[in-house]
Design a protein around this motif. Structure first.
Motif, PDB file in Angstrom:
ATOM      1  N   HIS A 136       0.819  -1.214   0.000  1.00 38.76           N
ATOM      2  CA  HIS A 136       0.000   0.000   0.000  1.00 38.76           C
ATOM      3  C   HIS A 136       0.857   1.270   0.000  1.00 38.76           C
ATOM      4  CE1 HIS A 136      -2.467   3.174   1.859  1.00 38.76           C
ATOM      5  NE2 HIS A 136      -3.451   2.624   1.120  1.00 38.76           N
ATOM      6  N   THR A 137       1.946   1.195   0.780  1.00 37.04           N
ATOM      7  CA  THR A 137       2.859   2.358   0.821  1.00 37.04           C
ATOM      8  C   THR A 137       3.500   2.606  -0.531  1.00 37.04           C
ATOM      9  OG1 THR A 137       3.297   1.899   3.155  1.00 37.04           O
ATOM     10  CG2 THR A 137       4.857   3.326   1.991  1.00 37.04           C
ATOM     11  N   GLU A 138       3.950   1.513  -1.164  1.00 32.64           N
ATOM     12  CA  GLU A 138       4.571   1.637  -2.489  1.00 32.64           C
ATOM     13  C   GLU A 138       3.579   2.195  -3.493  1.00 32.64           C
ATOM     14  OE1 GLU A 138       7.472   1.464  -5.439  1.00 32.64           O
ATOM     15  OE2 GLU A 138       7.615   1.335  -3.246  1.00 32.64           O
ATOM     16  N   LEU A 139       2.322   1.686  -3.357  1.00 33.66           N
ATOM     17  CA  LEU A 139       1.304   2.191  -4.272  1.00 33.66           C
ATOM     18  C   LEU A 139       1.058   3.684  -4.044  1.00 33.66           C
ATOM     19  CD1 LEU A 139      -0.841   1.657  -6.407  1.00 33.66           C
ATOM     20  CD2 LEU A 139      -2.425   1.008  -4.576  1.00 33.66           C
ATOM     21  N   GLU A 140       0.985   4.045  -2.782  1.00 35.07           N
ATOM     22  CA  GLU A 140       0.803   5.473  -2.494  1.00 35.07           C
ATOM     23  C   GLU A 140       1.981   6.304  -3.006  1.00 35.07           C
ATOM     24  OE1 GLU A 140       0.204   5.876   1.641  1.00 35.07           O
ATOM     25  OE2 GLU A 140      -1.967   5.460   1.546  1.00 35.07           O
ATOM     26  N   ARG A 141       3.221   5.760  -2.865  1.00 35.92           N
ATOM     27  CA  ARG A 141       4.401   6.495  -3.346  1.00 35.92           C
ATOM     28  C   ARG A 141       4.322   6.700  -4.847  1.00 35.92           C
ATOM     29  NH1 ARG A 141       8.958   5.429  -5.760  1.00 35.92           N
ATOM     30  NH2 ARG A 141       8.545   3.192  -5.791  1.00 35.92           N
ATOM     31  N   ARG A 142       3.961   5.602  -5.559  1.00 34.49           N
ATOM     32  CA  ARG A 142       3.879   5.717  -7.013  1.00 34.49           C
ATOM     33  C   ARG A 142       2.766   6.671  -7.434  1.00 34.49           C
ATOM     34  NH1 ARG A 142       4.735  -0.554  -9.136  1.00 34.49           N
ATOM     35  NH2 ARG A 142       6.894  -0.799  -8.337  1.00 34.49           N
ATOM     36  N   VAL A 143       1.626   6.573  -6.702  1.00 30.56           N
ATOM     37  CA  VAL A 143       0.545   7.514  -7.007  1.00 30.56           C
ATOM     38  C   VAL A 143       0.993   8.952  -6.757  1.00 30.56           C
ATOM     39  CG1 VAL A 143      -1.755   8.282  -6.295  1.00 30.56           C
ATOM     40  CG2 VAL A 143      -1.294   5.850  -6.631  1.00 30.56           C
ATOM     41  N   GLU A 145       4.133  10.102  -6.847  1.00 32.96           N
ATOM     42  CA  GLU A 145       5.080  10.502  -7.890  1.00 32.96           C
ATOM     43  C   GLU A 145       4.352  10.808  -9.189  1.00 32.96           C
ATOM     44  OE1 GLU A 145       7.900   7.388  -8.204  1.00 32.96           O
ATOM     45  OE2 GLU A 145       8.996   7.919  -6.354  1.00 32.96           O
ATOM     46  N   ALA A 146       3.394   9.928  -9.533  1.00 32.22           N
ATOM     47  CA  ALA A 146       2.637  10.162 -10.767  1.00 32.22           C
ATOM     48  C   ALA A 146       1.845  11.462 -10.671  1.00 32.22           C
ATOM     49  CB  ALA A 146       1.705   8.988 -11.039  1.00 32.22           C
ATOM     50  N   THR A 147       1.284  11.712  -9.476  1.00 30.10           N
ATOM     51  CA  THR A 147       0.534  12.960  -9.280  1.00 30.10           C
ATOM     52  C   THR A 147       1.444  14.173  -9.423  1.00 30.10           C
ATOM     53  OG1 THR A 147      -0.994  11.808  -7.799  1.00 30.10           O
ATOM     54  CG2 THR A 147      -0.944  14.224  -7.693  1.00 30.10           C
ATOM     55  N   ALA A 148       2.664  14.087  -8.825  1.00 35.09           N
ATOM     56  CA  ALA A 148       3.613  15.201  -8.923  1.00 35.09           C
ATOM     57  C   ALA A 148       4.019  15.440 -10.371  1.00 35.09           C
ATOM     58  CB  ALA A 148       4.845  14.913  -8.067  1.00 35.09           C
ATOM     59  N   ASP A 149       4.288  14.327 -11.121  1.00 33.03           N
ATOM     60  CA  ASP A 149       4.638  14.479 -12.543  1.00 33.03           C
ATOM     61  C   ASP A 149       3.491  15.111 -13.313  1.00 33.03           C
ATOM     62  OD1 ASP A 149       7.057  13.351 -12.018  1.00 33.03           O
ATOM     63  OD2 ASP A 149       6.482  11.320 -12.661  1.00 33.03           O
TER      64      ASP A 149
END
Length: 641
Positions: A136-143, A145-149
């Protein structure tokens, strides 16, 4: 809306991160409390096991602290705590109150097995939760990062959109400004096609050529160009199209609608597209009518000014601050036999002799340093010799107030100088004549008139003696005739300007004193006493001796005629480095301060005393006689008489 949603997502992620941080901080505080509780419970259960026979309940009680240690980050602590509980259960088997041994072994064995089963199940379950949390943490991190991009990309797109909008707005404003400047420009402006067809014209151009905008747009620029100027205009345009030049400027003529010709200055440039293909010409047309009129008026004004300068009898010039001539008038050219072309651009050192040029330049520098008009007297060499001139030099200033040139007006005062010299010479001659006249007047008064007066007194005496003693009267008459002959000789000498050949000082004094004594004695009026040191006479020049004798004769004559004295004493003696003449009588005397006492005789005595560099003292009182003292230097006689 998408951008707003992304901003809200970022804000929520930030808030979640802050919440987790606070939760982690609180979790650490609760772990300490939980650990202390585990220790207390474990210790309390072991103590119960030691004092009470609890049976199977004992291992059930140990499940509570075991359950408390089942934390995600307490895996090792859970195993360690389970090991301690196992040891305590086994220790309780031996130390707890006695009971059925078999049942106790079974209960404790089941309890240990159950305890480890719970621990292992809890750890396995915890590992599953950890894996799920990690995912879940990894998913949140990727989300995140994707949101920031996505936010960054959106910001870039929005920036590009804003820049494009700003560029379009600037382009619109520039187009409006260009159209406004093009339309309202004070000079003519036009856009012309490659075929020289008018594409756009402004109001100023229409006013210059006299056509309306519609008439111009329907015509070609060459149609209103003066025939003689079309070739040059087309040649420049071909060079622009060929890329040989960037712009061109020329003065040309347009034919106005009414048929008259107008002179203009044409500036043309070429606009190309991004590939370099020519699009259209931009032309700027400036009406030169006013400028040409101003130039003509300026030339006319300069011609008038030059005519005034050339007809001026004075020398007029203009130099720059380095001393180079910028302008001269015709009188300057005539005076120095140079043409204007020979003078302009040159300095004084290149035209005049060194001394003269240095003096001129020195005065120029004084004007520049003073930054004000100055007047000088300068000497310049002309054909007939040096001429003196009054030169009025003045600075000319530029727009900043700094001197940029030096003007000069020269007035020749040579004739005036010569007239002044002649006038001074005439004044000197007149002064000399007046001095000679004054000298003659004094000589006539002090010598001739005195002798005539003495002769008159002798003749008066003869009239009385001719009855009593004809012989004495004859002698006196002979002496009077002799004195008159001397007077006649002196008058003739003054009239013809004959130099007087005076004898030596001693001979002159002896001769004149003898004559004076004889004249006084012939009157039988008073007694004359003379005391003269011969050494004092030897120190006198002839002119000083003559002046001293005039003083003595004037003083004795005054005593004889006016004082009524019976005795007159005359002395000439040395007094250190000076000489003293004293004339004293015992007559009626007078008041020296009285207005009537300043007669011609005393004035003559004072003037002659001044001429020999002496001082005069007159001492007299009514009824007490008169004493005249003259002191003058004796070592170096004053010949300026």
């Amino acid at each position: 809306m998408t951008y707003r949603r992304q901003e809200l997502l970022v804000i929520s992620n930030l808030m979640m991160g802050n919440t987790l941080t606070r939760a982690l901080r609180k979790s650490r505080q609760s772990d300490v409390t939980r650990l202390a509780l585990v220790g207390v419970l474990t210790t309390a259960i072991f103590i119960l096991d030691l004092f009470f026979s609890l049976g199977f309940a004992i291992w059930i009680l140990y499940l509570f602290p075991i359950w408390l240690t089942l934390r995600p980050h307490w895996q090792r602590l859970s195993i360690f705590h389970a090991s301690i509980c196992t040891v305590l259960i086994l220790a309780g088997f031996f130390w707890s109150p006695p009971g059925q041994r078999t049942m106790a072994v079974v209960n404790r064995s089941v309890g240990v097995a159950t305890l480890w089963g719970v621990v292992l199940f809890g750890l396995r379950h915890q590992q599953g939760e950890d894996a799920l949390l990690t995912a879940h943490t990894e998913l949140e991190r990727r989300v995140h990062e994707a949101t920031a991009d996505l936010i960054q990309t959106n910001q870039l797109l929005q920036g590009q959109v804003r820049e494009r909008l700003q560029a379009e707005e600037a382009l619109r404003e520039n187009r409006e400004q260009f159209n406004g400047a093009f339309r309202d420009a004070a000079i003519g402006m036009a856009l012309m096609g490659i075929d020289r067809q008018w594409l756009q014209v402004n109001r100023a151009l229409c006013e210059i050529v006299g056509y309306t905008e519609q008439e111009l747009l329907a015509a070609n620029s060459q149609a209103i160009t003066y025939a003689d100027d079309r070739g040059a205009d087309l040649a420049y345009a071909q060079q622009l199209l060929a890329g040989e030049i960037q712009t061109y400027r020329m003065v040309k003529r347009y034919i106005r609608k009414l048929g008259d010709v107008v002179w203009v200055q044409l500036n043309v440039s070429l606009v190309r597209d991004s590939t370099g293909r020519p699009l259209y010409f931009i032309a700027q047309v400036q009406d030169l009518t006013d400028r040409n009129r101003a130039v003509a008026e300026l030339h006319e004004s300069e011609a008038r000014l030059q005519a005034i300068l050339d007809n001026s009898p004075t020398l007029i010039f203009l130099k720059d601050t380095e001393g180079r001539y910028l302008l001269v008038n015709r009188q300057f050219e005539r005076t120095f036999h140079l043409t204007r072309e020979d003078i302009v651009g040159k300095t004084d050192a290149e035209i005049f002799p060194p001394v003269q040029a240095t003096a001129f330049r020195s005065n120029d520098i004084k004007v520049l340093q003073a930054n004000a008009p100055l007047q000088f007297e300068e000497i310049a060499l002309h054909d007939d010799g040096p001429h003196t001139s009054i030169v009025f030099k003045f600075p000319l200033w530029d727009g900043t107030g700094k001197p940029c040139a030096i003007g000069g007006i020269t007035t020749d005062i040579t004739d005036r100088k010569r007239a002044e010299q002649a006038l001074r010479a005439s004044e000197e001659d007149l002064r000399r004549v007046l001095e000679e006249r004054e000298q003659l007047s004094r000589d006539l008064h002090d010598n001739t008139i005195q002798i005539i007066c003495a002769v008159g007194m002798e003749l008066e005496e003869c009239r009385h003696l001719i009855q009593e003693s004809p012989e004495a009267a004859g002698n006196q008459l002979t002496h009077a005739i002799s004195e008159l002959n001397v007077v006649i000789h002196d008058i003739r000498r003054h009239l013809v300007g004959q130099d007087w050949e005076a004898p030596s000082s001693v001979e002159y004094f002896q001769s004149e004193l003898t004559r004076l004594t004889q004249t006084v004695e012939s009157t039988n009026s008073l007694q004359l006493r003379i005391d003269v040191e011969e050494s004092a006479i030897n120190g006198l020049s002839q002119k000083v001796a003559q002046q001293v004798m005039f003083i003595i004769r004037e003083a004795v004559s005054n005593s004889l005629r006016h004082s009524g004295a019976s005795t007159v004493s005359v002395s000439l003696q040395e007094d250190g480095t000076s000489l003293r003449v004293a004339i004293e009588d015992d007559g009626v005397g007078f008041d020296p301060e009285s207005r009537h006492s300043h007669g011609h005789g005393l004035r003559n005595i004072a003037v002659r005393t001044q001429q020999i560099g002496g001082t005069l003292d007159v001492i007299s009182q009514p009824g007490q006689g008169t004493h005249i003292l003259v002191n003058f230097p004796g070592e170096k006689p004053n010949d300026h008489i």
